[in-house]
Motif scaffolding. Structure first.
Motif, PDB file in Angstrom:
ATOM      1  N   UNK A 177       0.830  -1.208   0.000  1.00 14.83           N
ATOM      2  CA  UNK A 177       0.000   0.000   0.000  1.00 14.83           C
ATOM      3  C   UNK A 177       0.865   1.259   0.000  1.00 14.83           C
ATOM      4  N   UNK A 178       0.369   2.296  -0.624  1.00 15.22           N
ATOM      5  CA  UNK A 178       1.112   3.549  -0.699  1.00 15.22           C
ATOM      6  C   UNK A 178       1.266   4.181   0.681  1.00 15.22           C
ATOM      7  N   UNK A 179       0.287   3.946   1.544  1.00 17.40           N
ATOM      8  CA  UNK A 179       0.322   4.510   2.894  1.00 17.40           C
ATOM      9  C   UNK A 179       0.262   3.387   3.921  1.00 17.40           C
ATOM     10  N   UNK A 180       1.160   3.448   4.900  1.00 21.58           N
ATOM     11  CA  UNK A 180       1.213   2.405   5.916  1.00 21.58           C
ATOM     12  C   UNK A 180       0.023   2.544   6.871  1.00 21.58           C
ATOM     13  N   UNK A 181      -0.508   1.406   7.277  1.00 24.60           N
ATOM     14  CA  UNK A 181      -1.681   1.384   8.158  1.00 24.60           C
ATOM     15  C   UNK A 181      -1.350   2.015   9.499  1.00 24.60           C
ATOM     16  N   UNK A 182      -2.212   2.936   9.927  1.00 27.68           N
ATOM     17  CA  UNK A 182      -2.056   3.611  11.217  1.00 27.68           C
ATOM     18  C   UNK A 182      -3.277   3.285  12.063  1.00 27.68           C
ATOM     19  N   UNK A 183      -3.134   2.425  13.075  1.00 31.26           N
ATOM     20  CA  UNK A 183      -4.300   1.998  13.864  1.00 31.26           C
ATOM     21  C   UNK A 183      -5.104   3.145  14.450  1.00 31.26           C
ATOM     22  N   UNK A 184      -4.435   4.190  14.911  1.00 31.64           N
ATOM     23  CA  UNK A 184      -5.151   5.292  15.562  1.00 31.64           C
ATOM     24  C   UNK A 184      -6.095   5.993  14.599  1.00 31.64           C
ATOM     25  N   UNK A 185      -5.779   5.971  13.312  1.00 30.58           N
ATOM     26  CA  UNK A 185      -6.655   6.605  12.332  1.00 30.58           C
ATOM     27  C   UNK A 185      -7.888   5.761  12.026  1.00 30.58           C
ATOM     28  N   UNK A 186      -7.863   4.519  12.507  1.00 29.69           N
ATOM     29  CA  UNK A 186      -8.985   3.609  12.266  1.00 29.69           C
ATOM     30  C   UNK A 186      -9.680   3.213  13.561  1.00 29.69           C
ATOM     31  N   UNK A 187      -9.426   3.971  14.613  1.00 25.75           N
ATOM     32  CA  UNK A 187     -10.080   3.714  15.892  1.00 25.75           C
ATOM     33  C   UNK A 187      -9.667   2.419  16.551  1.00 25.75           C
ATOM     34  N   UNK A 188      -8.435   1.963  16.295  1.00 29.74           N
ATOM     35  CA  UNK A 188      -7.953   0.695  16.838  1.00 29.74           C
ATOM     36  C   UNK A 188      -6.901   0.922  17.908  1.00 29.74           C
ATOM     37  N   UNK A 189      -6.878   0.048  18.903  1.00 30.55           N
ATOM     38  CA  UNK A 189      -5.791   0.062  19.862  1.00 30.55           C
ATOM     39  C   UNK A 189      -4.541  -0.510  19.202  1.00 30.55           C
ATOM     40  N   UNK A 190      -3.380   0.020  19.586  1.00 29.37           N
ATOM     41  CA  UNK A 190      -2.126  -0.439  18.996  1.00 29.37           C
ATOM     42  C   UNK A 190      -1.527  -1.626  19.745  1.00 29.37           C
ATOM     43  N   UNK A 191      -2.104  -1.965  20.877  1.00 23.82           N
ATOM     44  CA  UNK A 191      -1.667  -3.136  21.630  1.00 23.82           C
ATOM     45  C   UNK A 191      -2.888  -3.935  22.054  1.00 23.82           C
ATOM     46  N   UNK A 192      -2.658  -5.167  22.467  1.00 24.91           N
ATOM     47  CA  UNK A 192      -3.764  -6.014  22.889  1.00 24.91           C
ATOM     48  C   UNK A 192      -4.451  -6.665  21.701  1.00 24.91           C
ATOM     49  N   UNK A 193      -5.457  -7.450  22.004  1.00 23.30           N
ATOM     50  CA  UNK A 193      -6.156  -8.213  20.974  1.00 23.30           C
ATOM     51  C   UNK A 193      -6.949  -7.296  20.072  1.00 23.30           C
ATOM     52  N   UNK A 194      -6.899  -7.583  18.767  1.00 26.67           N
ATOM     53  CA  UNK A 194      -7.645  -6.803  17.783  1.00 26.67           C
ATOM     54  C   UNK A 194      -9.068  -7.317  17.738  1.00 26.67           C
ATOM     55  N   UNK A 195      -9.999  -6.457  18.095  1.00 23.44           N
ATOM     56  CA  UNK A 195     -11.395  -6.855  18.092  1.00 23.44           C
ATOM     57  C   UNK A 195     -11.981  -6.687  16.693  1.00 23.44           C
TER      58      UNK A 195
END
Length: 246
Positions: free
Chosen positions: A227-245
């Motif tokens: 992808x041209x842009x690397x995935x940023x969890x904070x921009x997708x409302x995701x926590x950067x640690x712990x289990x991905x819901x």
């Protein structure tokens, strides 16, 4: 291939390897690329991508096959767990106080690694990628901090295929035996960052460069453009640690 003394000399790794290496062979046919890029002796920092809970086993087996003892950064709290803590200490794992990311802690860990002449494995992203297509997401500065703190070689690494054995947060697929590719890249040139190794801007820039290397290798393995842009969890409302819901 001549093994480093840390593999050829009897250690706590021997009984573990005698069990884990053949057992892993039931699940994975590991193809190693760029083997010449992993130092045969001396300290180093290895920074792989992370897309499955099973890939630490693959990374460890690949490193062991190349003559080095695999040592990971591990949460400091794990060293306090009975039996597990003793095993971690016996195999030379590196404790990390997860509540702190200070340069002082990195310096202490890096100096110990350098003194011992050991390698350490630090996941480039710090946790399982949140990218839906399993591309490397935004990186963490841990690997870069360690490498800069004691002028250690920083080796980018990409691996692919493990997700076919154990999908991210999924269930083990057995008796499936999957082709897994592990690629070690050349040590990064860190000279541009050496003058200001603890500056946040320097760490961010060096981490971006590391992630570019890891992503480029993974793109080559997968035969697909990243992808041209690397995935940023904070921009997708995701926590950067712990289990991905879901």
């Amino acid at each position: 291939m001549v093994s480093n003394p840390e593999k050829s000399r009897p250690s706590a790794f021997w009984p573990l390897a005698a069990i884990i290496v053949p057992l892993t062979g039931l699940f994975a046919r590991i193809e190693i690329r760029g083997a010449e890029n992993l130092p045969r002796e001396g300290a180093y920092v290895l920074a792989p991508n992370h897309n499955s809970e099973f890939d630490p086993v693959i990374v460890a087996v690949a490193v062991w096959r190349l003559g080095r003892a695999p040592r990971f950064m591990a949460k400091e709290s794990l060293f306090k767990v009975p039996v597990l803590g003793a095993a971690l200490r016996a195999t030379g794992m590196v404790p990390v106080p997860r509540a702190s990311t200070s340069a002082n802690q990195s310096m202490k860990a890096a100096e110990q690694i350098a003194r011992d002449g050991r390698g350490v494995i630090v996941y480039a992203e710090g946790t399982l990628t949140r990218d839906p297509e399993l591309w490397p997401m935004r990186g963490k500065t841990g690997a870069v901090r360690l490498a800069l703190a004691a002028d250690l070689p920083l080796i980018p690494m990409a691996q692919w295929g493990v997700q076919q054995i154990l999908p991210r947060y999924g269930k083990l697929r057995f008796p499936r035996r999957s082709h897994v590719i592990v690629e070690f890249g050349p040590a990064m040139d860190m000279s541009a960052y050496a003058a200001t190794p603890t500056q946040p801007a320097t760490l961010t820039k060096a981490t971006d460069a590391m992630m570019n290397e890891v992503t480029a290798m993974l793109s080559g393995i997968r035969g697909l453009p990243a992808p041209a842009e690397r995935w940023n969890p904070s921009q997708h409302g995701q926590n950067e640690t712990g289990r991905l819901e879901p």
